[in-house]
Design an enzyme around this catalytic site. Structure first.
Site, PDB file in Angstrom:
ATOM      1  N   HIS A 101     -49.466  -3.669  95.256  1.00 45.13           N
ATOM      2  CA  HIS A 101     -49.127  -2.284  95.625  1.00 45.13           C
ATOM      3  C   HIS A 101     -50.358  -1.388  95.548  1.00 45.13           C
ATOM      4  O   HIS A 101     -50.612  -0.583  96.458  1.00 45.13           O
ATOM      5  CB  HIS A 101     -48.032  -1.746  94.694  1.00 45.13           C
ATOM      6  CG  HIS A 101     -47.729  -0.298  94.889  1.00 45.13           C
ATOM      7  ND1 HIS A 101     -46.829   0.174  95.818  1.00 45.13           N
ATOM      8  CD2 HIS A 101     -48.230   0.808  94.275  1.00 45.13           C
ATOM      9  CE1 HIS A 101     -46.780   1.483  95.764  1.00 45.13           C
ATOM     10  NE2 HIS A 101     -47.632   1.898  94.837  1.00 45.13           N
ATOM     11  N   GLU A 102     -51.115  -1.511  94.472  1.00 41.59           N
ATOM     12  CA  GLU A 102     -52.309  -0.666  94.322  1.00 41.59           C
ATOM     13  C   GLU A 102     -53.348  -0.994  95.383  1.00 41.59           C
ATOM     14  O   GLU A 102     -54.036  -0.105  95.884  1.00 41.59           O
ATOM     15  CB  GLU A 102     -52.892  -0.816  92.914  1.00 41.59           C
ATOM     16  CG  GLU A 102     -51.961  -0.402  91.794  1.00 41.59           C
ATOM     17  CD  GLU A 102     -51.336   0.976  91.981  1.00 41.59           C
ATOM     18  OE1 GLU A 102     -51.966   1.850  92.622  1.00 41.59           O
ATOM     19  OE2 GLU A 102     -50.206   1.183  91.514  1.00 41.59           O
TER      20      GLU A 102
END
Length: 228
Positions: A101-102
Protein backbone atom coordinates in the site's frame (compact mmCIF):
# COMPACT_ATOMS: atom_id res chain seq x y z
CA UNK A 1 -27.99 29.59 24.89
CA UNK A 2 -26.40 26.15 24.28
CA UNK A 3 -22.94 25.43 25.55
CA UNK A 4 -20.35 25.13 22.80
CA UNK A 5 -18.89 21.77 23.75
CA UNK A 6 -21.95 20.20 25.36
CA UNK A 7 -25.04 21.07 23.37
CA UNK A 8 -27.71 19.21 21.37
CA UNK A 9 -25.65 19.39 18.16
CA UNK A 10 -23.21 16.90 19.68
CA UNK A 11 -25.66 14.17 18.68
CA UNK A 12 -24.59 14.74 15.07
CA UNK A 13 -21.17 13.31 15.87
CA UNK A 14 -22.43 10.04 17.39
CA UNK A 15 -22.70 8.08 14.08
CA UNK A 16 -19.19 9.10 13.04
CA UNK A 17 -17.84 8.30 16.50
CA UNK A 18 -19.38 4.82 16.38
CA UNK A 19 -17.96 4.29 12.88
CA UNK A 20 -14.52 5.43 14.04
CA UNK A 21 -14.49 3.05 17.00
CA UNK A 22 -15.70 0.16 14.85
CA UNK A 23 -13.11 0.96 12.16
CA UNK A 24 -10.30 0.90 14.71
CA UNK A 25 -11.47 -2.42 16.09
CA UNK A 26 -11.84 -3.82 12.57
CA UNK A 27 -8.40 -2.75 11.39
CA UNK A 28 -6.73 -4.06 14.55
CA UNK A 29 -8.49 -7.42 14.48
CA UNK A 30 -7.92 -7.93 10.74
CA UNK A 31 -4.27 -6.88 10.93
CA UNK A 32 -3.63 -9.11 13.95
CA UNK A 33 -5.33 -12.05 12.24
CA UNK A 34 -3.17 -11.92 9.10
CA UNK A 35 -0.11 -10.90 11.08
CA UNK A 36 0.01 -14.56 12.09
CA UNK A 37 -0.10 -15.87 8.52
CA UNK A 38 3.20 -16.06 6.66
CA UNK A 39 3.32 -15.54 2.89
CA UNK A 40 4.27 -18.59 0.84
CA UNK A 41 7.08 -16.61 -0.80
CA UNK A 42 8.73 -15.94 2.55
CA UNK A 43 9.44 -12.36 1.48
CA UNK A 44 9.35 -9.58 4.05
CA UNK A 45 7.45 -6.33 3.75
CA UNK A 46 10.67 -4.51 2.87
CA UNK A 47 11.58 -7.04 0.19
CA UNK A 48 8.14 -6.87 -1.39
CA UNK A 49 8.25 -3.08 -1.35
CA UNK A 50 11.63 -3.12 -3.12
CA UNK A 51 10.40 -5.63 -5.69
CA UNK A 52 7.33 -3.55 -6.57
CA UNK A 53 9.36 -0.36 -6.84
CA UNK A 54 11.88 -1.97 -9.17
CA UNK A 55 9.20 -3.60 -11.33
CA UNK A 56 7.73 -0.14 -11.84
CA UNK A 57 11.08 1.41 -12.74
CA UNK A 58 11.32 3.42 -9.52
CA UNK A 59 14.87 3.46 -8.18
CA UNK A 60 15.01 6.79 -6.34
CA UNK A 61 12.72 5.82 -3.43
CA UNK A 62 14.30 4.50 -0.24
CA UNK A 63 12.73 1.98 2.12
CA UNK A 64 13.44 2.32 5.82
CA UNK A 65 12.17 1.00 9.13
CA UNK A 66 10.61 3.35 11.69
CA UNK A 67 9.61 2.82 15.30
CA UNK A 68 6.06 2.11 16.40
CA UNK A 69 3.17 -0.08 15.30
CA UNK A 70 1.33 0.73 12.06
CA UNK A 71 3.37 3.92 11.65
CA UNK A 72 3.85 3.04 7.99
CA UNK A 73 3.71 5.91 5.49
CA UNK A 74 5.20 7.32 2.32
CA UNK A 75 6.91 10.71 2.52
CA UNK A 76 6.84 12.37 -0.93
CA UNK A 77 9.12 15.20 0.26
CA UNK A 78 12.12 12.90 0.61
CA UNK A 79 10.86 9.95 -1.45
CA UNK A 80 10.94 7.40 1.36
CA UNK A 81 8.68 4.46 2.09
CA UNK A 82 8.75 4.16 5.87
CA UNK A 83 7.57 0.85 7.30
CA UNK A 84 7.02 0.13 10.97
CA UNK A 85 9.75 -2.16 12.27
CA UNK A 86 7.55 -5.25 12.35
CA UNK A 87 6.16 -4.77 8.85
CA UNK A 88 9.65 -4.05 7.54
CA UNK A 89 11.04 -7.39 8.77
CA UNK A 90 7.98 -9.65 8.83
CA UNK A 91 6.87 -11.97 6.03
CA UNK A 92 3.24 -11.97 7.21
CA UNK A 93 0.41 -11.25 4.79
CA UNK A 94 -0.55 -8.22 6.89
CA UNK A 95 2.96 -6.75 6.63
CA UNK A 96 3.15 -7.34 2.90
CA UNK A 97 -0.27 -5.75 2.33
CA UNK A 98 0.72 -2.63 4.28
CA UNK A 99 4.11 -2.39 2.55
CA UNK A 100 2.51 -2.71 -0.89
CA UNK A 101 0.00 0.00 0.00
CA UNK A 102 2.75 2.46 0.91
CA UNK A 103 4.57 1.65 -2.31
CA UNK A 104 1.26 2.39 -4.04
CA UNK A 105 1.71 5.97 -2.85
CA UNK A 106 5.25 6.01 -4.26
CA UNK A 107 3.88 4.88 -7.63
CA UNK A 108 1.23 7.62 -7.43
CA UNK A 109 4.00 10.15 -6.83
CA UNK A 110 6.11 8.86 -9.71
CA UNK A 111 3.15 9.02 -12.09
CA UNK A 112 1.97 12.45 -10.93
CA UNK A 113 -1.34 11.26 -9.50
CA UNK A 114 -3.36 14.50 -9.15
CA UNK A 115 -5.17 13.83 -5.82
CA UNK A 116 -1.82 13.00 -4.15
CA UNK A 117 -0.30 16.22 -5.48
CA UNK A 118 -3.32 18.17 -4.22
CA UNK A 119 -3.16 16.56 -0.78
CA UNK A 120 0.53 17.35 -0.47
CA UNK A 121 -0.04 20.94 -1.65
CA UNK A 122 -2.77 21.70 0.89
CA UNK A 123 -1.09 19.90 3.81
CA UNK A 124 0.64 23.03 5.27
CA UNK A 125 -2.61 25.00 5.08
CA UNK A 126 -4.51 22.12 6.64
CA UNK A 127 -2.06 21.81 9.53
CA UNK A 128 -2.46 25.49 10.35
CA UNK A 129 -6.24 25.40 9.86
CA UNK A 130 -6.67 22.39 12.15
CA UNK A 131 -5.03 24.31 15.02
CA UNK A 132 -6.72 27.65 14.37
CA UNK A 133 -10.27 26.66 13.45
CA UNK A 134 -11.71 25.77 16.86
CA UNK A 135 -10.05 28.57 18.91
CA UNK A 136 -11.30 31.14 16.39
CA UNK A 137 -14.80 29.70 16.36
CA UNK A 138 -14.92 29.32 20.14
CA UNK A 139 -13.87 32.94 20.76
CA UNK A 140 -16.36 34.15 18.19
CA UNK A 141 -19.11 32.03 19.74
CA UNK A 142 -18.44 33.32 23.26
CA UNK A 143 -18.29 36.97 22.27
CA UNK A 144 -20.85 36.85 19.46
CA UNK A 145 -18.19 37.57 16.87
CA UNK A 146 -19.73 36.50 13.62
CA UNK A 147 -16.58 37.20 11.62
CA UNK A 148 -14.43 34.97 13.84
CA UNK A 149 -16.99 32.17 13.70
CA UNK A 150 -17.11 32.36 9.92
CA UNK A 151 -13.33 32.35 9.75
CA UNK A 152 -13.23 29.31 12.00
CA UNK A 153 -15.73 27.56 9.73
CA UNK A 154 -13.67 28.39 6.63
CA UNK A 155 -10.52 27.04 8.27
CA UNK A 156 -12.29 23.86 9.30
CA UNK A 157 -13.69 23.49 5.78
CA UNK A 158 -10.06 23.26 4.64
CA UNK A 159 -9.60 20.36 7.08
CA UNK A 160 -12.68 18.65 5.64
CA UNK A 161 -11.30 19.13 2.13
CA UNK A 162 -8.07 17.41 3.17
CA UNK A 163 -10.00 14.41 4.49
CA UNK A 164 -12.12 14.23 1.34
CA UNK A 165 -9.04 14.38 -0.93
CA UNK A 166 -7.39 11.70 1.22
CA UNK A 167 -10.10 9.15 0.35
CA UNK A 168 -9.26 8.69 -3.36
CA UNK A 169 -5.55 8.81 -2.53
CA UNK A 170 -5.82 5.94 -0.05
CA UNK A 171 -8.30 3.85 -2.03
CA UNK A 172 -6.22 4.22 -5.18
CA UNK A 173 -3.01 3.25 -3.34
CA UNK A 174 -4.72 0.07 -2.10
CA UNK A 175 -5.98 -0.71 -5.60
CA UNK A 176 -2.48 -0.28 -6.99
CA UNK A 177 -1.05 -2.44 -4.21
CA UNK A 178 -3.42 -5.32 -4.86
CA UNK A 179 -2.91 -5.06 -8.63
CA UNK A 180 0.87 -5.23 -8.14
CA UNK A 181 0.72 -8.16 -5.73
CA UNK A 182 -1.49 -10.09 -8.12
CA UNK A 183 0.17 -9.27 -11.45
CA UNK A 184 3.72 -9.83 -10.21
CA UNK A 185 2.90 -13.11 -8.49
CA UNK A 186 4.35 -11.89 -5.21
CA UNK A 187 1.26 -13.33 -3.54
CA UNK A 188 -0.93 -16.25 -4.52
CA UNK A 189 -4.58 -15.55 -5.34
CA UNK A 190 -5.80 -16.66 -1.92
CA UNK A 191 -3.15 -14.48 -0.29
CA UNK A 192 -4.25 -11.47 -2.37
CA UNK A 193 -7.73 -11.98 -0.94
CA UNK A 194 -6.29 -11.79 2.57
CA UNK A 195 -4.30 -8.67 1.67
CA UNK A 196 -7.49 -7.09 0.34
CA UNK A 197 -9.19 -7.67 3.69
CA UNK A 198 -6.34 -5.93 5.50
CA UNK A 199 -6.42 -2.91 3.20
CA UNK A 200 -10.22 -2.66 3.18
CA UNK A 201 -10.25 -2.59 6.98
CA UNK A 202 -7.57 0.12 6.97
CA UNK A 203 -9.58 2.19 4.49
CA UNK A 204 -12.48 2.32 6.93
CA UNK A 205 -10.42 4.52 9.25
CA UNK A 206 -10.13 7.17 6.53
CA UNK A 207 -13.84 6.99 5.81
CA UNK A 208 -14.57 7.44 9.53
CA UNK A 209 -12.21 10.42 9.77
CA UNK A 210 -13.84 12.10 6.77
CA UNK A 211 -17.32 11.48 8.17
CA UNK A 212 -16.35 12.91 11.56
CA UNK A 213 -14.83 16.02 9.97
CA UNK A 214 -17.86 16.61 7.74
CA UNK A 215 -20.35 16.24 10.59
CA UNK A 216 -18.21 18.50 12.77
CA UNK A 217 -18.33 21.15 10.05
CA UNK A 218 -22.11 20.86 9.85
CA UNK A 219 -22.24 21.23 13.63
CA UNK A 220 -20.18 24.43 13.53
CA UNK A 221 -22.46 25.88 10.88
CA UNK A 222 -25.55 25.08 12.96
CA UNK A 223 -23.99 26.65 16.06
CA UNK A 224 -23.03 29.76 14.12
CA UNK A 225 -26.54 30.14 12.75
CA UNK A 226 -27.99 29.76 16.24
CA UNK A 227 -26.27 33.00 17.25
CA UNK A 228 -27.93 35.05 14.48
Amino acid sequence: MPFFFFDPTMILLIPAFILAVWAQIKVKSTYNKFKKVAAASGMTGAQVAKQILQRNGIYDVEIEAVAGELTDHYDPRVKKVRLSEYNYRSNSLASIAVAAHEVGHAIQHAQGYAPLKLRHAILPVTNFASYAAFPLFFIGFLFNGGMLMQLGIIFFAAVVLFHVVTLPVEFNASWRALAQLKSTGLLMSTEVTAARKVLTAAALTYVAAAAMALLQLIRLIILANSRD
